[in-house]
Design an enzyme around this catalytic site. Structure first.
Site, PDB file in Angstrom:
ATOM      1  N   HIS A   1      14.505  36.649  65.098  1.00  6.78           N
ATOM      2  CA  HIS A   1      14.343  38.094  65.295  1.00  6.78           C
ATOM      3  C   HIS A   1      13.401  38.489  66.432  1.00  6.78           C
ATOM      4  CE1 HIS A   1      14.831  42.190  64.426  1.00  6.78           C
ATOM      5  NE2 HIS A   1      14.638  42.199  63.128  1.00  6.78           N
TER       6      HIS A   1
ATOM      7  N   THR B   1      12.129  48.955  68.158  1.00 10.42           N
ATOM      8  CA  THR B   1      12.420  49.754  66.973  1.00 10.42           C
ATOM      9  C   THR B   1      11.219  50.609  66.587  1.00 10.42           C
ATOM     10  OG1 THR B   1      11.622  48.070  65.417  1.00 10.42           O
ATOM     11  CG2 THR B   1      13.953  47.973  66.056  1.00 10.42           C
TER      12      THR B   1
END
Length: 371
Positions: free
Chosen positions: A77, A207
């Site tokens: 990730h 994000t």
């Protein structure tokens, strides 16, 4: 282990080659798949991709090719978010279908002269018995964590975003409100909820957090649980969806709070100053962690034109030990896949039970609006 046994000789050289590679490809003899009459098959498929035995987790991504021709990707990730890897996967998988293969099973076309890859080479290792023992211990610990993962995929095909748009609601906001309703059904309380939103309007943006458990969503859930009149519940649902849409837009535009608080926390650590406020806020558990995997980013994934190319998306584990992880993908107008995860060690959570609550919550909202 790395410092003691992989810092010199064959081991150092072989490990360096793996670290320098773009990704890892794995050939797995098992044959996963999907059977509507056996949902456990898809669950096992997803669990193998999330925490399988043959994945090199410290790479950008691992491409797993199974014995029956099925494939999957496990992505690390830190380098990118799900948007990137799902776009890559869509393009590669669909071009694979578009180009096809020759009758003898080879790829069509000829490689460019400057794109010819060197033949594979076997990596050499020098692993003594002490290293083997340590690797075996690490493997057993990893298998214990794997066994603790409870993962279930719900294929929700009663309705999809087509019906949500008829209700004049954002599909994502609709689903997030339904998740709040389902979580209350499952746990009898509300909890801090995480949803990721993209900040790609900004250079190098990744994000921001949407705190989906709002006063408005709680008011709607309470009204539904208390059996309030339908018109009151519909008005509260509309307010909850509108509030969530606003929160999502604000997060995309850099007006969220969580990344700012994290930066303040990093600065406080750098300055050696303790902040009780930041420590308390950043230590609060996300017992419901959610994310939507985008679908149809390429030009070949229109489910209406290519219904056989539908994807179940991907998932992740729970963030809190006693919480849930829910990843969902809106595949076309009529299908939504929910990846629901939790830990077996905690008796208060169960992936299949929560998936059933999600299905029931979605159905209750549909009945509420009479569509």
């Amino acid at each position: 282990i790395v410092f003691a046994y992989f810092s010199k000789g064959f081991n150092k050289h072989s490990l360096a080659l793996i670290e320098q590679s773009l990704f890892v490809a794995v050939l797995d003899d098992s044959e996963p798949g999907y059977d509507a009459n056996n949902p456990d098959m898809l669950d096992n498929y997803a669990k193998t991709m999330l925490c399988g035995k043959n994945i090199w987790y410290d790479k950008s991504f691992t491409l797993v090719c199974f014995g029956n021709g099925k494939i999957g990707i496990n992505a690390e990730h830190s380098w990118a978010d799900a948007t990137i890897i799902s776009h890559l996967a869509e393009e590669c998988f669909n071009w694979d279908i578009e180009l096809g293969y020759t009758p003898d099973g080879n790829c069509r076309g000829a490689p460019r002269d400057d794109m010819i890859l060197p033949p594979p080479r076997r990596l050499r290792w020098d692993i003594n018995n002490e290293a083997i023992d340590l690797i075996s211990i690490a493997r057993e610990e990893a298998m214990v964590m794997r066994q603790d993962l409870d993962l279930h995929i719900l294929k929700h095909d009663a309705f999809g975003k087509g019906l949500m748009k008829k209700c004049k609601m954002s599909p994502d906001a609709f689903i997030q409100t339904a998740l709040q309703f389902a979580y209350f059904k499952n746990q009898g309380k509300f909890s801090l909820t995480y949803e990721s939103s993209m900040t790609r309007l900004f250079r190098s943006g990744r994000t921001e957090t949407v705190r989906s458990c709002s006063s408005e969503s709680c008011a709607f859930v309470k009204a539904m649980v208390d059996g309030k009149p339908a018109e009151e519940c519909k008005a509260l649902m509309t307010a909850a969806v509108e509030r969530h849409t606003t929160l999502f837009k604000e997060s995309m535009c850099g007006l969220g709070v969580d990344r700012h608080m994290f930066c303040l926390y990093v600065v406080s650590k750098y300055l050696g100053e303790e902040s009780p406020f930041l420590q308390e806020v950043l230590s609060e558990p996300w017992r419901l962690s959610t994310s939507q995997t985008p679908y149809g980013q390429g030009t070949h994934t229109d489910v209406r034109k290519f219904p056989d190319r539908i994807s179940a998306g991907g998932g992740f584990g729970p963030v809190a030990d006693d919480g849930y992880g829910v990843s969902y993908i809106i595949a076309g107008e009529d299908n939504i896949f929910f990846h629901v995860s939790c830990k077996n060690a905690y008796p208060t959570t169960n992936s299949k039970k929560f998936a059933a609550d999600i299905k029931e919550a979605m159905s209750d909202i549909r009945k509420l609006f009479g569509v």
